[in-house]
Write an enzyme that holds these catalytic residues in place. Structure first.
Site, PDB file in Angstrom:
ATOM      1  N   ARG A 256      -2.063   1.034  -6.582  1.00 12.11           N
ATOM      2  CA  ARG A 256      -2.237   1.779  -5.319  1.00 12.11           C
ATOM      3  C   ARG A 256      -1.310   1.212  -4.246  1.00 12.11           C
ATOM      4  O   ARG A 256      -1.738   0.788  -3.157  1.00 12.11           O
ATOM      5  CB  ARG A 256      -3.675   1.658  -4.803  1.00 12.11           C
ATOM      6  CG  ARG A 256      -4.608   2.732  -5.243  1.00 12.11           C
ATOM      7  CD  ARG A 256      -5.933   2.592  -4.527  1.00 12.11           C
ATOM      8  NE  ARG A 256      -6.023   3.544  -3.429  1.00 12.11           N
ATOM      9  CZ  ARG A 256      -6.380   4.808  -3.564  1.00 12.11           C
ATOM     10  NH1 ARG A 256      -6.687   5.282  -4.749  1.00 12.11           N
ATOM     11  NH2 ARG A 256      -6.445   5.606  -2.530  1.00 12.11           N
ATOM     12  N   TYR A 517      -0.463  -8.228   7.793  1.00 13.13           N
ATOM     13  CA  TYR A 517       0.218  -8.923   6.711  1.00 13.13           C
ATOM     14  C   TYR A 517       0.434 -10.362   7.164  1.00 13.13           C
ATOM     15  O   TYR A 517       0.921 -10.593   8.277  1.00 13.13           O
ATOM     16  CB  TYR A 517       1.558  -8.222   6.469  1.00 13.13           C
ATOM     17  CG  TYR A 517       2.184  -8.544   5.146  1.00 13.13           C
ATOM     18  CD1 TYR A 517       1.939  -7.751   4.037  1.00 13.13           C
ATOM     19  CD2 TYR A 517       3.015  -9.644   5.004  1.00 13.13           C
ATOM     20  CE1 TYR A 517       2.509  -8.048   2.808  1.00 13.13           C
ATOM     21  CE2 TYR A 517       3.586  -9.944   3.781  1.00 13.13           C
ATOM     22  CZ  TYR A 517       3.333  -9.144   2.694  1.00 13.13           C
ATOM     23  OH  TYR A 517       3.896  -9.433   1.476  1.00 13.13           O
TER      24      TYR A 517
END
Ligand SMILES: Cc1cc2nc3c(=O)[nH]c(=O)nc-3n(C[C@H](O)[C@H](O)[C@H](O)COP(=O)(O)OP(=O)(O)OC[C@H]3O[C@@H](n4cnc5c(N)ncnc54)[C@H](O)[C@@H]3O)c2cc1C
Length: 597
Positions: A256, A517
């Site tokens: 994904r 991130y």
């Protein structure tokens, strides 16, 4: 084939990658890919005698250019001690293979390539987490695949799965081997023969339909080769994870994945229309290109994110788009991360989303600046000084606070002009300062270099890794603050000598939230088991993320690395449903990689 209408067109290169990017690579990956680190064999960062750091090889925009600031920055701000040395072992040990004679007799003559070579067996048994690379450099992978079979068609996938079921052989599917979740690690206790199914020969674009804007693609194709092939028809897929050079369509579907330009092209689940999967109980075949369908639950969703646990994905129909007229980098400076975050939030509200927009914190901004190559002329050197003076003295940006938004605009000329106007107008209201294309491009270049830099740091007893999460807007500041706090606490508890390096990026925006991130690393001198220490801290950070409203992952997936957090993410019933689906599709656990649950 009637569907194909070929056009000659321009190739759009990802940031920082240049001409050689699209060159053909030898079929044998061992010839060009490192066996104990990231990327091309000829490409690595080296420290030169005079303190310059240079990227070897010729594959990247900044290859062979000298970076004079990197050493000082790495020592002072990251805490890398460049006087330490830690060479990798010359040879990686491998246990002898387990052989299922009957299976081997059955597959003999059916496949063009079957390999028992130890190099191939090791290559097919790992991804690219820090822990795996550390083991390759200094230790041993506990269990590796026993042989590798290279399949070149859907029919071969069907045959291999049929024979594996008949002879009770475990299969593990290999795309580009770039996962960062231990997804390709073999279960230590597996006593059956383990065969790696290498999909790289199954890499063709079967048709391109420029009317419907769809293409049928074999899943072993890497992002790089997919775009090269599609460019012959004047179209792009546009899915650009930072691993695009090496990762494959099959890997993207299985994990994904999310690409940097998702605002224009979508995440992988938006790109895939249908998939063909060979499972132990039959082939799920729906090579369809309907724009939408209402026929019960969407079976694509069982395959997306299945992480190699139910079968071999052999083909997919994907959406394509016309090649963009314009592709442009830009960057905007903000006084601090809080203002930058507010800008990103307001941008998400405006719905004017450039193909990619990322906010990097001060650490990462400085990281990018440290990778600046030597000025090419006195004039360039002078201009750099003037710019710096202007920004820090005149505009009053604090060098230790300012952060950068990097932007990729893509589309027609009008689209890009419109987006630029809106984005810069909005930036102004947050005291943003337009900082130019070069800083923008360097920001994206850094993300292609990060795994090379991680390997560079490892030579000096410094380990680092990235992880990510998706989080609602209201929790963004808390997630960042608490990750930072928890990592520092956990490092000090474990005797990490220097302050760890922690850096944040908001790498995607959504209506309801953002992707955070994180880069995290520390020097491990004096720590007896650095991998264990690192893993414990990473787990603690994940615990903190989830406690503060973040998800188990935005795009890396689960693998075996984050399995322990699955129950928390999807609940007991969710885990039970996944178990039962797996049990029904694969009762003999042929795809027994133990990912997800
Ligand atoms: C430097 C770096 C940057 C990265 N950047 C990104 C990023 O920007 N976005 C992102 O989403 N990820 C990123 N990743 C993670 C990784 O690239 C993705 O997870 C990618 O989708 C993995 O693809 P792969 O082809 O390498 O798969 P592999 O690593 O080979 O396999 C991953 C999993 O998918 C399964 N699999 C692979 N192919 C098939 C198939 N055909 N059928 C069934 N199962 C299959 C494997 O069995 C395994 O479980 C990055 C990783 C690195 C090291």
């Amino acid at each position: 084939m009637i569907r194909i209408q070929q056009l000659q067109s321009q190739i759009v290169e990802p940031a920082g990658l240049k001409g050689q990017y699209y060159e053909q690579r030898p079929q044998n990956k061992l010839e060009w890919f490192k066996n104990n680190g990231w990327g091309y064999k000829d490409t690595k960062f080296i420290l030169e005698q005079d303190g310059a750091v240079r990227l070897t090889g010729n594959k990247y925009r900044f290859s062979n250019q000298r970076m004079m600031k990197f050493k000082d920055w790495a020592e002072a701000k990251v805490g890398i001690d460049l006087s330490l040395n830690c060479e990798a072992q010359a040879e990686i040990p491998a246990n002898p293979p387990i052989i299922n004679e009957q299976f081997m007799n059955a597959i003999q003559g059916q496949f063009n390539e079957i390999s028992f070579d130890n190099g191939q067996r090791i290559l097919h048994s790992h991804g690219h987490t820090m822990q795996e690379i550390y083991e390759l450099r200094h230790g041993k992978l506990a269990r590796i695949v026993d042989c590798v079979v290279f399949i070149n068609s859907h029919a071969q996938a069907e045959l291999l799965v049929k024979l594996a079921v008949e002879h009770n052989v475990m299969l593990t599917v290999y795309g580009g081997g770039t996962n960062v979740t231990w997804a390709l690690q073999c279960p230590k206790e597996e006593r059956r023969m383990i065969v790696s199914v290498d999909t790289s020969r199954m890499n063709h674009v079967r048709w391109v339909d420029r009317k419907n804007m769809t293409a049928l693609v074999e899943t072993g194709v890497t992002g790089k080769d997919l775009e090269k092939e599609l460019s012959r028809y004047g179209v792009v897929c546009g899915h650009e994870p930072d691993s695009v050079e090496f990762s494959t369509l099959g890997g993207w579907i299985s994990t994904r994945a999310s690409g940097m330009k998702k605002n224009r092209y979508g995440n992988i689940e938006d790109i895939i229309l249908s998939v063909k999967v060979v499972t132990p109980t039959g082939t799920l075949s729906q090579s369809l290109d309907y724009p939408r369908v209402s026929s019960g639950p969407d079976l694509n969703q069982i395959v997306l994110g299945s992480e190699g646990t139910i079968g071999i994905i052999t083909e997919a129909v994907i959406k394509i788009k016309a090649q963009p007229e314009v592709c442009k980098y830009e960057s905007i400076l903000f006084h601090n991360f809080a203002l930058g975050t507010e800008f990103m939030y307001k941008l998400s509200r405006s719905k004017v989303w450039p193909a990619s927009v990322r906010l990097v914190d001060n650490n990462q901004f400085q990281f990018g600046m440290a990778l600046k190559t030597m000025p090419h002329s006195k004039r360039e050197e002078f201009m750099d000084k003037v710019k710096k003076y202007f920004i820090t003295q005149f505009m009053q940006y604090d060098p230790d606070q300012m952060c950068l938004v990097t932007v990729v605009f893509e589309g027609t000329k009008q689209e890009v002009e419109f987006q630029e106007k809106k984005v810069f107008e909005l930036a102004k209201s947050y005291k943003g300062f337009r900082a130019g294309a070069e800083n923008g491009e360097r920001g994206y270049f850094l993300t292609y270099m990060i795994a090379y830099l991680r390997d560079f740091a490892m030579q000096f007893q410094f380990i680092a890794e990235s992880f990510e999460t998706a989080v609602g807007w209201k929790n963004v500041p808390a997630v960042c603050e608490n990750i930072q706090r928890r990592i520092v606490e956990e490092c000090s508890k474990r005797g990490v000598e220097k302050e760890p390096f922690v850096s944040f990026r908001i790498s995607q925006v959504y209506d309801t939230g953002a992707t955070i991130y994180v880069y995290f690393g520390f020097g491990y001198k004096g720590i007896s088991d650095p991998v264990k220490c690192y893993s414990e801290i990473e787990d603690a950070a994940r615990e903190e993320i989830m406690k503060n409203g973040g998800s188990i992952s935005h795009h890396h997936g689960v693998g075996k690395l984050r399995k322990q957090f699955m129950q928390k993410q999807i609940g007991d019933t969710g885990v039970e449903i996944l178990k039962r689906i797996k049990q029904q599709i694969d009762p003999k656990n042929i795809f027994g990689n133990q990912n997800l649950i």
